[in-house]
Motif scaffolding. Structure first.
Motif, PDB file in Angstrom:
ATOM      1  N   GLN A  74       0.556   5.328   1.431  1.00 51.54           N
ATOM      2  CA  GLN A  74      -0.295   6.294   2.109  1.00 51.54           C
ATOM      3  C   GLN A  74       0.437   7.863   1.912  1.00 51.54           C
ATOM      4  O   GLN A  74       1.397   7.985   1.895  1.00 51.54           O
ATOM      5  CB  GLN A  74       0.062   5.971   3.742  1.00 51.54           C
ATOM      6  CG  GLN A  74      -0.740   6.917   4.519  1.00 51.54           C
ATOM      7  CD  GLN A  74      -0.574   6.613   5.953  1.00 51.54           C
ATOM      8  OE1 GLN A  74       0.284   6.220   6.424  1.00 51.54           O
ATOM      9  NE2 GLN A  74      -1.780   6.663   6.782  1.00 51.54           N
ATOM     10  N   GLU A  87      -4.134   8.254  14.569  1.00 53.29           N
ATOM     11  CA  GLU A  87      -5.116   8.481  13.345  1.00 53.29           C
ATOM     12  C   GLU A  87      -5.813   7.214  13.443  1.00 53.29           C
ATOM     13  O   GLU A  87      -5.046   5.957  13.429  1.00 53.29           O
ATOM     14  CB  GLU A  87      -4.203   8.517  12.039  1.00 53.29           C
ATOM     15  CG  GLU A  87      -5.215   8.935  10.915  1.00 53.29           C
ATOM     16  CD  GLU A  87      -4.505  10.104  10.085  1.00 53.29           C
ATOM     17  OE1 GLU A  87      -3.404   9.908  10.013  1.00 53.29           O
ATOM     18  OE2 GLU A  87      -5.071  10.704   9.345  1.00 53.29           O
ATOM     19  N   PHE A 136       3.465   0.967   2.598  1.00 54.79           N
ATOM     20  CA  PHE A 136       3.327  -0.118   3.792  1.00 54.79           C
ATOM     21  C   PHE A 136       3.215  -1.545   3.011  1.00 54.79           C
ATOM     22  O   PHE A 136       2.146  -1.617   2.145  1.00 54.79           O
ATOM     23  CB  PHE A 136       2.205   0.228   4.584  1.00 54.79           C
ATOM     24  CG  PHE A 136       2.397   1.133   5.424  1.00 54.79           C
ATOM     25  CD1 PHE A 136       1.905   2.627   5.035  1.00 54.79           C
ATOM     26  CD2 PHE A 136       2.938   1.198   6.886  1.00 54.79           C
ATOM     27  CE1 PHE A 136       2.008   3.564   6.178  1.00 54.79           C
ATOM     28  CE2 PHE A 136       3.279   2.248   7.745  1.00 54.79           C
ATOM     29  CZ  PHE A 136       2.747   3.343   7.452  1.00 54.79           C
ATOM     30  N   GLY A 143      -4.135  12.670   3.783  1.00 52.85           N
ATOM     31  CA  GLY A 143      -5.653  13.033   3.423  1.00 52.85           C
ATOM     32  C   GLY A 143      -5.982  12.061   2.469  1.00 52.85           C
ATOM     33  O   GLY A 143      -7.198  12.200   2.046  1.00 52.85           O
ATOM     34  N   MET A 144      -5.368  10.990   2.101  1.00 50.83           N
ATOM     35  CA  MET A 144      -5.750   9.953   1.229  1.00 50.83           C
ATOM     36  C   MET A 144      -6.072   8.569   1.829  1.00 50.83           C
ATOM     37  O   MET A 144      -6.492   7.442   0.825  1.00 50.83           O
ATOM     38  CB  MET A 144      -4.599   9.896  -0.061  1.00 50.83           C
ATOM     39  CG  MET A 144      -4.509  11.249  -0.684  1.00 50.83           C
ATOM     40  SD  MET A 144      -5.958  11.479  -1.760  1.00 50.83           S
ATOM     41  CE  MET A 144      -6.081  10.253  -2.870  1.00 50.83           C
ATOM     42  N   GLY A 145      -5.622   8.333   3.111  1.00 48.78           N
ATOM     43  CA  GLY A 145      -5.920   6.968   3.351  1.00 48.78           C
ATOM     44  C   GLY A 145      -4.660   6.108   2.795  1.00 48.78           C
ATOM     45  O   GLY A 145      -3.657   6.669   2.237  1.00 48.78           O
ATOM     46  N   LEU A 146      -4.835   4.761   2.604  1.00 53.50           N
ATOM     47  CA  LEU A 146      -4.034   3.795   2.094  1.00 53.50           C
ATOM     48  C   LEU A 146      -4.825   3.324   0.854  1.00 53.50           C
ATOM     49  O   LEU A 146      -5.933   3.067   0.816  1.00 53.50           O
ATOM     50  CB  LEU A 146      -3.885   2.604   2.920  1.00 53.50           C
ATOM     51  CG  LEU A 146      -2.702   2.737   4.141  1.00 53.50           C
ATOM     52  CD1 LEU A 146      -3.178   3.791   5.245  1.00 53.50           C
ATOM     53  CD2 LEU A 146      -2.349   1.306   4.804  1.00 53.50           C
ATOM     54  N   TYR A 182       0.745  -1.123  -0.054  1.00 53.46           N
ATOM     55  CA  TYR A 182       0.215  -0.108   0.171  1.00 53.46           C
ATOM     56  C   TYR A 182       1.108   1.433  -0.062  1.00 53.46           C
ATOM     57  O   TYR A 182       2.259   1.194   0.503  1.00 53.46           O
ATOM     58  CB  TYR A 182      -0.874   0.089   1.341  1.00 53.46           C
ATOM     59  CG  TYR A 182      -2.023  -0.796   1.453  1.00 53.46           C
ATOM     60  CD1 TYR A 182      -1.886  -2.120   1.667  1.00 53.46           C
ATOM     61  CD2 TYR A 182      -3.378  -0.558   0.950  1.00 53.46           C
ATOM     62  CE1 TYR A 182      -2.924  -3.120   1.825  1.00 53.46           C
ATOM     63  CE2 TYR A 182      -4.465  -1.390   1.035  1.00 53.46           C
ATOM     64  CZ  TYR A 182      -4.238  -2.689   1.604  1.00 53.46           C
ATOM     65  OH  TYR A 182      -5.204  -3.513   1.524  1.00 53.46           O
ATOM     66  N   GLN A 238     -14.891   8.687   5.721  1.00 54.53           N
ATOM     67  CA  GLN A 238     -14.699   9.229   7.077  1.00 54.53           C
ATOM     68  C   GLN A 238     -15.109  10.462   7.490  1.00 54.53           C
ATOM     69  O   GLN A 238     -14.571  11.392   6.826  1.00 54.53           O
ATOM     70  CB  GLN A 238     -13.317   8.658   7.612  1.00 54.53           C
ATOM     71  CG  GLN A 238     -13.198   7.056   7.694  1.00 54.53           C
ATOM     72  CD  GLN A 238     -11.737   6.901   8.589  1.00 54.53           C
ATOM     73  OE1 GLN A 238     -11.015   6.360   7.522  1.00 54.53           O
ATOM     74  NE2 GLN A 238     -11.477   7.343   9.634  1.00 54.53           N
ATOM     75  N   PHE A 269      -8.221   4.749  10.999  1.00 57.83           N
ATOM     76  CA  PHE A 269      -8.684   4.225   9.760  1.00 57.83           C
ATOM     77  C   PHE A 269      -9.717   3.336   9.596  1.00 57.83           C
ATOM     78  O   PHE A 269      -9.821   2.217  10.263  1.00 57.83           O
ATOM     79  CB  PHE A 269      -7.794   3.848   8.740  1.00 57.83           C
ATOM     80  CG  PHE A 269      -6.528   4.787   8.530  1.00 57.83           C
ATOM     81  CD1 PHE A 269      -5.531   5.124   9.360  1.00 57.83           C
ATOM     82  CD2 PHE A 269      -6.749   5.813   7.484  1.00 57.83           C
ATOM     83  CE1 PHE A 269      -4.322   5.864   9.232  1.00 57.83           C
ATOM     84  CE2 PHE A 269      -5.614   6.623   7.125  1.00 57.83           C
ATOM     85  CZ  PHE A 269      -4.523   6.828   8.164  1.00 57.83           C
ATOM     86  N   LEU A 303      -0.056   0.518  10.735  1.00 58.32           N
ATOM     87  CA  LEU A 303      -1.485   0.057  11.208  1.00 58.32           C
ATOM     88  C   LEU A 303      -1.507  -0.870  12.313  1.00 58.32           C
ATOM     89  O   LEU A 303      -0.828  -2.069  11.805  1.00 58.32           O
ATOM     90  CB  LEU A 303      -2.327   0.016  10.039  1.00 58.32           C
ATOM     91  CG  LEU A 303      -2.598   1.655   9.557  1.00 58.32           C
ATOM     92  CD1 LEU A 303      -1.568   2.173   8.692  1.00 58.32           C
ATOM     93  CD2 LEU A 303      -3.747   1.404   8.645  1.00 58.32           C
ATOM     94  N   PHE A 321      -9.657   1.715   2.155  1.00 61.62           N
ATOM     95  CA  PHE A 321      -9.565   2.515   3.114  1.00 61.62           C
ATOM     96  C   PHE A 321     -10.161   3.941   3.061  1.00 61.62           C
ATOM     97  O   PHE A 321     -10.226   4.681   2.076  1.00 61.62           O
ATOM     98  CB  PHE A 321      -8.162   2.679   3.717  1.00 61.62           C
ATOM     99  CG  PHE A 321      -7.410   1.463   4.380  1.00 61.62           C
ATOM    100  CD1 PHE A 321      -6.865   0.675   3.302  1.00 61.62           C
ATOM    101  CD2 PHE A 321      -7.307   1.536   5.418  1.00 61.62           C
ATOM    102  CE1 PHE A 321      -6.394  -0.717   4.058  1.00 61.62           C
ATOM    103  CE2 PHE A 321      -6.647   0.244   5.942  1.00 61.62           C
ATOM    104  CZ  PHE A 321      -6.162  -0.820   5.247  1.00 61.62           C
ATOM    105  N   GLY A 322     -10.722   4.362   4.234  1.00 58.47           N
ATOM    106  CA  GLY A 322     -10.992   5.897   4.268  1.00 58.47           C
ATOM    107  C   GLY A 322      -9.993   6.894   4.374  1.00 58.47           C
ATOM    108  O   GLY A 322      -8.763   6.126   4.745  1.00 58.47           O
ATOM    109  N   ARG A 323     -10.070   8.066   4.174  1.00 54.57           N
ATOM    110  CA  ARG A 323      -9.008   8.909   4.234  1.00 54.57           C
ATOM    111  C   ARG A 323      -8.266   9.234   5.715  1.00 54.57           C
ATOM    112  O   ARG A 323      -7.200   9.627   5.838  1.00 54.57           O
ATOM    113  CB  ARG A 323      -9.368  10.155   3.940  1.00 54.57           C
ATOM    114  CG  ARG A 323      -9.794  10.020   2.066  1.00 54.57           C
ATOM    115  CD  ARG A 323      -9.999  11.391   1.673  1.00 54.57           C
ATOM    116  NE  ARG A 323     -10.159  11.349   0.331  1.00 54.57           N
ATOM    117  CZ  ARG A 323     -10.108  12.310  -0.855  1.00 54.57           C
ATOM    118  NH1 ARG A 323      -9.762  13.371  -0.330  1.00 54.57           N
ATOM    119  NH2 ARG A 323     -10.427  12.061  -1.804  1.00 54.57           N
ATOM    120  N   GLY A 324      -8.771   8.637   7.047  1.00 55.03           N
ATOM    121  CA  GLY A 324      -8.453   8.821   8.249  1.00 55.03           C
ATOM    122  C   GLY A 324      -9.016   9.895   9.146  1.00 55.03           C
ATOM    123  O   GLY A 324      -9.579  10.857   8.310  1.00 55.03           O
TER     124      GLY A 324
END
Lengths: 112, 115
Positions: A37, B88, A90, A40-43, A35, B6, B90, B44, B105-108
């Motif tokens: 990261q 953070e 990741f 603001g975009m998440g994974l 992944y 999120q 997720f 994570l 995944f969401g953006r957190g």
């Protein structure tokens, strides 16, 4: 028990250079993932592997290649790095019976 | 493909206050749902998951989440937060019919707990 180990943890590249990120897991998991990261975009999934010798594309595969020559290792390669590939990468593997992903600590890559 | 929203990018709270982090997903097909936590400069780690069964799921560190199929939501809650919960969070979704481990995944949500 080391779990999922990524090397290197930090790297700075110039545009056009190549490099390989190594992921190693000692849990005998079949499935492994890469992944990226971004703030603001998440994974987002780059590539994944469902077993030794197999790979598949994820959501954002362009500019990356992968190889899974050994069950415990999953390599992510950048043939010609671009500034847009500046990110934290990741690696993860999954325990199939619980669906739990185990993540490495990340590799921070900066492309100048 | 799933879409995970999120609703709050930042949630500041005082210590010992309750907190709810909201998560909605796009598809109403059968899904697996996860919450992961990321502490600074770390990977994570799984907080809790819903695969099937009871819609109220309890996780580590006193967190729980409730799966609401009709609202396609999986909100995370804790009745009393600690400073050590600053991290953070997720939300992630996997279609039960897709490749195992292929999570969206969401953006957190950055949770900051103040003394």
């Amino acid at each position: 028990n080391a779990g999922v180990t990524q090397t290197p943890k930090f790297r700075v590249l110039k545009t056009g250079q190549s490099m390989t990120l190594l992921c190693a897991q000692d849990m005998n998991h079949e499935y492994m993932y890469w992944y990226r990261q971004d703030p603001g975009m998440g994974l987002r999934l780059i590539h994944y592997s469902v077993g030794e010798g197999t790979t598949a594309k994820g959501e954002v595969p362009d500019g990356y290649n992968v190889s899974r020559l050994k069950k415990q290792n999953f390599l992510l390669g950048l043939e010609s790095a671009a500034p847009s590939q500046t990110s934290v990468y990741f690696c993860a593997s999954i325990r199939v019976n619980t669906g739990e992903l185990f993540f490495g600590e990340g590799s921070r890559l900066t492309v100048l | 493909a799933q879409s995970v929203t999120q609703l709050d990018s930042q949630v500041p709270v005082f210590e010992e206050a309750p907190v709810e982090l909201r998560c909605n997903y796009s598809s109403s097909v059968s899904v697996y749902l996860f919450w992961y936590v990321q502490y600074p400069n770390q990977g994570l780690q799984l907080l809790l998951k819903y695969l099937s069964g009871s819609t109220l799921v309890k996780g580590i560190n006193g967190f729980e989440a409730e799966f609401n199929k009709s609202q396609t939501s999986f909100h995370l809650r804790k009745p009393s937060v600690h400073i050590s919960d600053t991290a953070e969070y997720f939300c992630a979704v996997s279609d039960s019919g897709s490749t195992l481990g292929r999570l969206y995944f969401g953006r957190g949500t950055q949770l900051t707990v103040w003394p």
